[in-house]
Structures are given as structure tokens and as C-alpha cells.
Design a protein around this motif. Structure first.
Motif, PDB file in Angstrom:
ATOM      1  N   SER A 129       0.675  -1.247   0.036  1.00  0.00           N
ATOM      2  CA  SER A 129       0.177   0.000   0.149  1.00  0.00           C
ATOM      3  C   SER A 129       1.003   1.097  -0.053  1.00  0.00           C
ATOM      4  N   ALA A 130       2.008   1.317   0.654  1.00  0.00           N
ATOM      5  CA  ALA A 130       2.861   2.374   0.825  1.00  0.00           C
ATOM      6  C   ALA A 130       3.638   2.740  -0.886  1.00  0.00           C
ATOM      7  N   VAL A 186       6.650  12.894   7.792  1.00  0.00           N
ATOM      8  CA  VAL A 186       7.368  12.100   6.832  1.00  0.00           C
ATOM      9  C   VAL A 186       8.793  12.312   6.977  1.00  0.00           C
ATOM     10  N   ASN A 187       9.659  11.419   6.872  1.00  0.00           N
ATOM     11  CA  ASN A 187      10.963  11.451   7.306  1.00  0.00           C
ATOM     12  C   ASN A 187      11.934  10.585   6.161  1.00  0.00           C
ATOM     13  N   ILE A 188      13.078  11.214   5.719  1.00  0.00           N
ATOM     14  CA  ILE A 188      14.155  10.545   4.892  1.00  0.00           C
ATOM     15  C   ILE A 188      15.381  10.418   5.518  1.00  0.00           C
ATOM     16  N   PRO A 201       4.624   6.675   2.901  1.00  0.00           N
ATOM     17  CA  PRO A 201       3.834   7.273   1.887  1.00  0.00           C
ATOM     18  C   PRO A 201       4.702   7.706   0.857  1.00  0.00           C
ATOM     19  N   GLN A 202       6.172   8.249   1.185  1.00  0.00           N
ATOM     20  CA  GLN A 202       6.960   9.033   0.353  1.00  0.00           C
ATOM     21  C   GLN A 202       7.697   7.769  -0.841  1.00  0.00           C
ATOM     22  N   VAL A 203       7.488   6.554  -0.358  1.00  0.00           N
ATOM     23  CA  VAL A 203       8.266   5.644  -1.275  1.00  0.00           C
ATOM     24  C   VAL A 203       7.947   5.813  -2.842  1.00  0.00           C
ATOM     25  N   PRO A 204       6.819   5.841  -3.136  1.00  0.00           N
ATOM     26  CA  PRO A 204       6.546   6.206  -4.749  1.00  0.00           C
ATOM     27  C   PRO A 204       7.196   7.283  -5.215  1.00  0.00           C
ATOM     28  N   THR A 205       7.513   8.408  -4.567  1.00  0.00           N
ATOM     29  CA  THR A 205       8.092   9.710  -5.057  1.00  0.00           C
ATOM     30  C   THR A 205       9.549   9.370  -5.141  1.00  0.00           C
ATOM     31  N   LEU A 206      10.154   8.580  -4.003  1.00  0.00           N
ATOM     32  CA  LEU A 206      11.502   8.326  -3.926  1.00  0.00           C
ATOM     33  C   LEU A 206      12.108   7.530  -5.130  1.00  0.00           C
ATOM     34  N   LEU A 207      11.257   6.526  -5.408  1.00  0.00           N
ATOM     35  CA  LEU A 207      11.535   5.645  -6.456  1.00  0.00           C
ATOM     36  C   LEU A 207      11.316   6.266  -7.627  1.00  0.00           C
ATOM     37  N   SER A 208      10.402   7.099  -7.937  1.00  0.00           N
ATOM     38  CA  SER A 208      10.314   7.838  -9.192  1.00  0.00           C
ATOM     39  C   SER A 208      11.459   8.784  -9.726  1.00  0.00           C
ATOM     40  N   ALA A 227       9.673   6.588   8.268  1.00  0.00           N
ATOM     41  CA  ALA A 227      11.038   7.121   7.775  1.00  0.00           C
ATOM     42  C   ALA A 227      11.346   5.868   6.943  1.00  0.00           C
ATOM     43  N   VAL A 228      12.176   6.011   5.731  1.00  0.00           N
ATOM     44  CA  VAL A 228      13.006   5.103   5.211  1.00  0.00           C
ATOM     45  C   VAL A 228      14.291   5.969   4.690  1.00  0.00           C
ATOM     46  N   SER A 229      15.070   5.123   4.298  1.00  0.00           N
ATOM     47  CA  SER A 229      16.433   5.664   3.966  1.00  0.00           C
ATOM     48  C   SER A 229      16.574   5.911   2.397  1.00  0.00           C
ATOM     49  N   PHE A 230      17.260   6.744   1.885  1.00  0.00           N
ATOM     50  CA  PHE A 230      17.185   7.058   0.560  1.00  0.00           C
ATOM     51  C   PHE A 230      18.871   7.667   0.243  1.00  0.00           C
ATOM     52  N   GLY A 231      19.944   6.821  -0.224  1.00  0.00           N
ATOM     53  CA  GLY A 231      21.004   7.160  -0.463  1.00  0.00           C
ATOM     54  C   GLY A 231      21.951   7.196   0.886  1.00  0.00           C
TER      55      GLY A 231
END
Length: 502
Positions: free
Chosen positions: A16-17, A199-201, A425-432, A460-464
């Protein structure tokens, strides 16, 4: 921290996320801001990183944090840089928050300003001087990848967004924590009274998006002083190696009393058959001295390094050793760990998870003292076993070994839980954004062996900052980030912040 083990679909609980539809390209405003960042701030970003690297922000147990001149100097620079770039700045002691914009909804960017210990003798230049010349295309220095590079990059991503006068509906907040590598306690206490962003990265791992992290574990044991072997017997009288607990050890050494020429030849032959190792042999009186050099790496990814402790113990395994203090330690290493990385010899502890990958087991530090020889083993464990079961299996293996060999002292087993993000919820944006700038199609969330402060922040998820499949240089004695990666990160961070805060 890092590394991915499975580039696979995220667990169903995250579907869903992540969203079922393929990610859309970033919006035009985000792309313009990212292009502006790359065109305008290449030199300024590198200069800022150089200044941050110049501060030795390793935790110092002899100097309180609030009086440590290196930490205070780093914080002072960060404050001046934030104010110069037009951001608000709040100092909470161990935590600094740098903000852009206003509003009740906020996007957090989580980083850390402290670093791991470093051995300056292993660097071409000082590890606290940004080395731009020794290796073409690389910026070498402690913290360049973990985590000062991401801090500097995030600052200039925010600056590019500010320059572009984007209409933001959410406030951007950059969090810089000063004890991530040594003590999460102050951050945990801070978050009991501070309301974090919704929301956190975290910029402290790898791409494309990290939604799971293994649990951290340590096994510590001491071989107490043992009786010496009979005179004239070839005997291990010293064995040691490693630097700190979360680094795959690059160095190890041993001393053998009454080593014959035949024994030395056998050890040399076994050592020569190992890949990635360098050895030196010398004689001092009746002792044969051996020094081993492997390759340091982050302990969450032992396959990125060559473990000098494990390899030297293996080179010595061609004959049984009397259970002197050092001999018993080498026997313990060869009996329970060997040169494998997944705990295959350590009783029944080995296991793996389809998404998180295998548990890893690495001896990282051995020290010799009056109380004997102590061993520190680093574990990274996936989901699939309870902490109680795994702890019991470790203790059972140690008990069986002691029944066959000798009694150990100061046995401690500490194992933390793995972490899985179920709401992001930010996962699709990060992947795009990742897919757009890298050209990698259909990226999926991943799991890593390391642990980040994502665990402490909501959603929170990690991005780089590291690319998947690349060797992570943080915690090693050759930490760097490439010019190319630094600029790629700048563009992706700018686009992500612009998209999430619009």
C-alpha cells in the motif's frame, strides 16, 4: 550503514505504501530546481564538504560532548553555514535542526555529523583533509560518504529550492545528530519531547529506498590466562587484531614461540593460498612474528572486505594448538567461525530471510590484556528467529565449545531486533526520482545489514547516498565519494525535497 541483499519486491505489507502503479516522473518544478542545484553549487558543495571533513567528530570518552572542541567547531560551522544560506537553525545539544519554510506539515531529512574512528597511518593524506587529487574523480576523507557528504548535499539541495522560489506547502527540516555512531540514547531522549516531522528520509544508507534493516548483535568473550605449554613446544603466545566493532578488521598479528622452519613454511603455504591477503614474517629471538593485512569494510557488509582476523586464524589452522591463552583464541575462531561470514560453524545460529538476506557473523576486535584475550564478534540478523531463540543458540554453541576446550570468561550476548517499515507514503516519490536520474527501471525497496536512525522517526525510510551494488566505503580506511555521485545525490535530493514539500 548499508548494504542491500535482495533487490526484490517489497513485502506485501508494504504494497500500500509503495503503490501498485509505476512511479511517475518528477514534476517540472522539481526538475528545474535540481538542474539549478547541479549548475550552480558544484564548487560550493565540495568546499562545504571539505570544511565538515576537517572536524574530527569521533566520539571521545575522555572529553564530554558539550566541551569537545571538534564537535563544537562542527556545530558552529553548521550554524554559520545554515544562516549564510538563509535557513533557520535550532541547537538542541546533540541535535541540530535546520529549517526552510513554515507550516504544520513537515518533511524531515535525517543525518548525522559524527564519524567512526580512523587510523591516519592508512591514508595517503590526513583523513580530516578532503583529498581531491590522490585518486581521479574521488573525494577522499572520513565522513565523505557517512555522513558529512549527505549533510552538505542536503544543505545545497535546500538552497536550490529556496533560490527557485518554489511554493512549498510543507516545511523542510534537516536534522543533524552528533552521536549516531556511538550512542542513540540522546536522540531517543530528544524525541520523547520533540515532535518529529510526519514524513522522514534518512540519508545514511543506499538507494533506491531502504525499508528494512537487520538487527545488530554482539558476542563478547574472554579467554582467561591459561597455563603455558611445555618448553620446546611450538606455542601461540600472542594473537590480536581489529580496530573497532563495526569495521571488518584490516590488520591482525600473531607470535609463535619455538616455531620451526617447517612450521613457518606450512603457515606461509596456507597463507599464500588465501585471496586478498598480505603477510609479513619475521623472527625475534625464538619467536616467529606474523602480520596479516586484509581489507577493511563496514561490518554490515563483510563480503566487501577481507577479514584479517579470520584469515590469520585460518593460516594457523594447519596444526592443533595447545590451549594457551592465544592458542585457545585461535582454536575458538577456527572452531566456531572460520573464514565464512554466515555463522555456518557456530552451532545452529545460521539462517536467512527471503527479503532481508542471511545473518552475518564477523570477528572484528581481539585485544590482549592482563585478564586474557577478549574477542568481539559482530552480528547482523534478519527477521525469522526470535531474539530469545537466537540468543539461546549462541549460548548453546559457546557452552558446547567450552565443554570440549576451556572455560571462557565475561561471556555476553546482546542482540537487537530487525526493523521493517510498514508505512511510508513517500516511497513512490523516492522511487520515481531515483529511476528518472539513474535510468534504472522499476526499482524496488531493499533491505540492508546496517542500522540507521530511520528506526526512531515516523514513516522514515533511507534514500542514499550509495548506489546499489557499489562497495560502501563508510567505516573503512579508504572512505570516499565520487564527484559524479555527489552531484547525482545533489540532484536527487533536491528533486525529492521539492516533490515531498510541494
Amino acid at each position: 550503514m548499508r548494504h542491500s541483499f535482495v533487490l526484490a519486491s517489497l513485502l506485501c505489507c508494504l504494497s500500500s505504501a509503495a503503490g501498485a502503479a509505476p512511479p511517475q516522473a518528477p514534476g517540472e518544478a522539481a526538475l528545474r530546481a535540481a538542474a539549478h542545484a547541479a549548475a550552480t553549487y558544484r564548487s560550493a558543495l565540495t568546499d562545504s564538504l571539505a570544511k565538515m571533513v576537517s572536524f574530527n567528530t569521533v566520539a571521545d570518552t575522555t572529553v564530554p560532548f558539550e566541551r569537545n572542541p571538534q564537535h563544537l567547531g562542527f556545530k558552529s560551522y553548521l550554524k554559520s553555514e545554515a544562516e549564510r544560506l538563509g535557513f533557520d537553525y535550532t541547537d538542541h545539544g546533540y541535535v541540530m535542526v535546520i529549517g526552510l519554510g513554515s507550516g504544520s506539515e513537515r518533511v524531515g531529512i535525517i543525518t548525522h555529523g559524527d564519524i567512526q574512528p580512523v587510523d591516519p597511518s592508512k591514508w595517503k593524506k590526513s583523513p580530516f583533509e578532503l583529498d581531491k587529487t590522490s585518486e581521479a574523480g574521488r573525494l577522499i576523507g572520513r565522513g565523505t560518504e557517512d555522513d558529512k557528504g549527505p549533510i552538505a548535499t542536503a544543505l545545497y539541495a535546500m538552497k536550490a529550492i529556496k533560490d527557485s522560489k518554489l511554493a512549498l506547502s510543507k516545511r523542510l527540516e534537516l536534522y543533524v545528530y552528533m552521536a549516531e555512531e556511538s550512542d542513540w540514547g540522546p536522540l531517543t531522549e530528544f524525541l520523547k519531547t520533540h515532535q518529529p516531522p510526519q514524513v522522514n528520509i534518512t540519508l545514511d544508507a543506499e538507494y533506491p529506498v531502504v525499508t528494512a534493516e537487520k538487527g545488530y548483535g554482539t558476542i563478547t568473550v574472554t579467554v582467561p590466562p591459561q597455563a603455558p605449554a611445555p618448553a620446546g613446544t611450538a606455542t601461540l603466545v600472542a594473537f590480536g587484531g581489529g580496530f573497532f566493532g563495526s569495521q571488518i578488521p584490516e590488520d591482525a598479528s600473531a607470535a609463535i614461540e619455538d616455531a620451526s622452519a617447517q612450521l613457518e613454511a606450512a603457515i606461509r603455504q596456507r597463507a599464500a593460498a588465501q585471496g586478498g591477503m598480505r603477510y609479513s614474517f619475521s623472527r625475534q629471538g625464538k619467536q616467529l612474528l606474523i602480520k596479516a593485512q586484509g581489507l577493511s569494510a563496514h561490518s554490515s557488509k563483510p563480503e566487501d572486505g577481507v577479514n584479517a582476523i579470520s584469515m590469520l586464524a585460518d593460516a594457523l589452522s594447519g596444526q592443533p594448538w595447545p590451549n594457551t591463552t592465544a592458542g585457545a583464541m585461535v582454536n575458538l575462531l577456527n572452531d566456531l567461525i572460520g573464514t565464512g561470514m554466515y555463522g555456518e560453524k557456530f552451532g545452529n545460529i545460521a539462517y536467512r530471510d527471503k527479503f532481508m538476506g542471511p545473518m552475518t557473523v564477523a570477528p572484528t576486535v581481539i585485544k590482549q590484556g592482563d585478564a586474557g584475550i577478549s574477542l568481539h564478534v559482530n552480528l547482523r540478523r534478519p527477521q525469522g528467529k526470535s531474539t530469545e531463540q537466537l540468543t539461546g543458540e549462541v549460548n548453546e554453541a559457546l557452552t558446547r565449545w567450552q565443554a570440549r576446550r576451556i572455560a571462557l570468561a565475561d561471556v555476553k550476548v546482546e542482540i537487537t531486533e530487525p526493523w521493517l517499515q510498514k508505512s511510508a507514503p513517500q516511497v513512490p516519490t523516492l522511487l520515481s526520482v531515483f529511476s528518472y536520474y539513474t535510468g534504472i527501471k522499476n526499482p524496488r525497496p531493499i533491505s540492508i545489514g546496517g542500522g540507521t536512525n530511520s528506526r526512531l522517526f515516523p514513516n522514515a525510510v533511507s534514500f542514499g547516498p550509495a548506489m546499489p551494488g557499489a562497495v560502501y566505503s563508510g567505516h573503512s580506511e579508504h572512505e570516499f565519494i565520487t564527484d559524479k555521485q555527489l552531484m547525482l545525490n545533489l540532484q536527487m535530493y533536491t528533486a525529492v525535497m521539492a516533490e515531498l514539500a510541494k
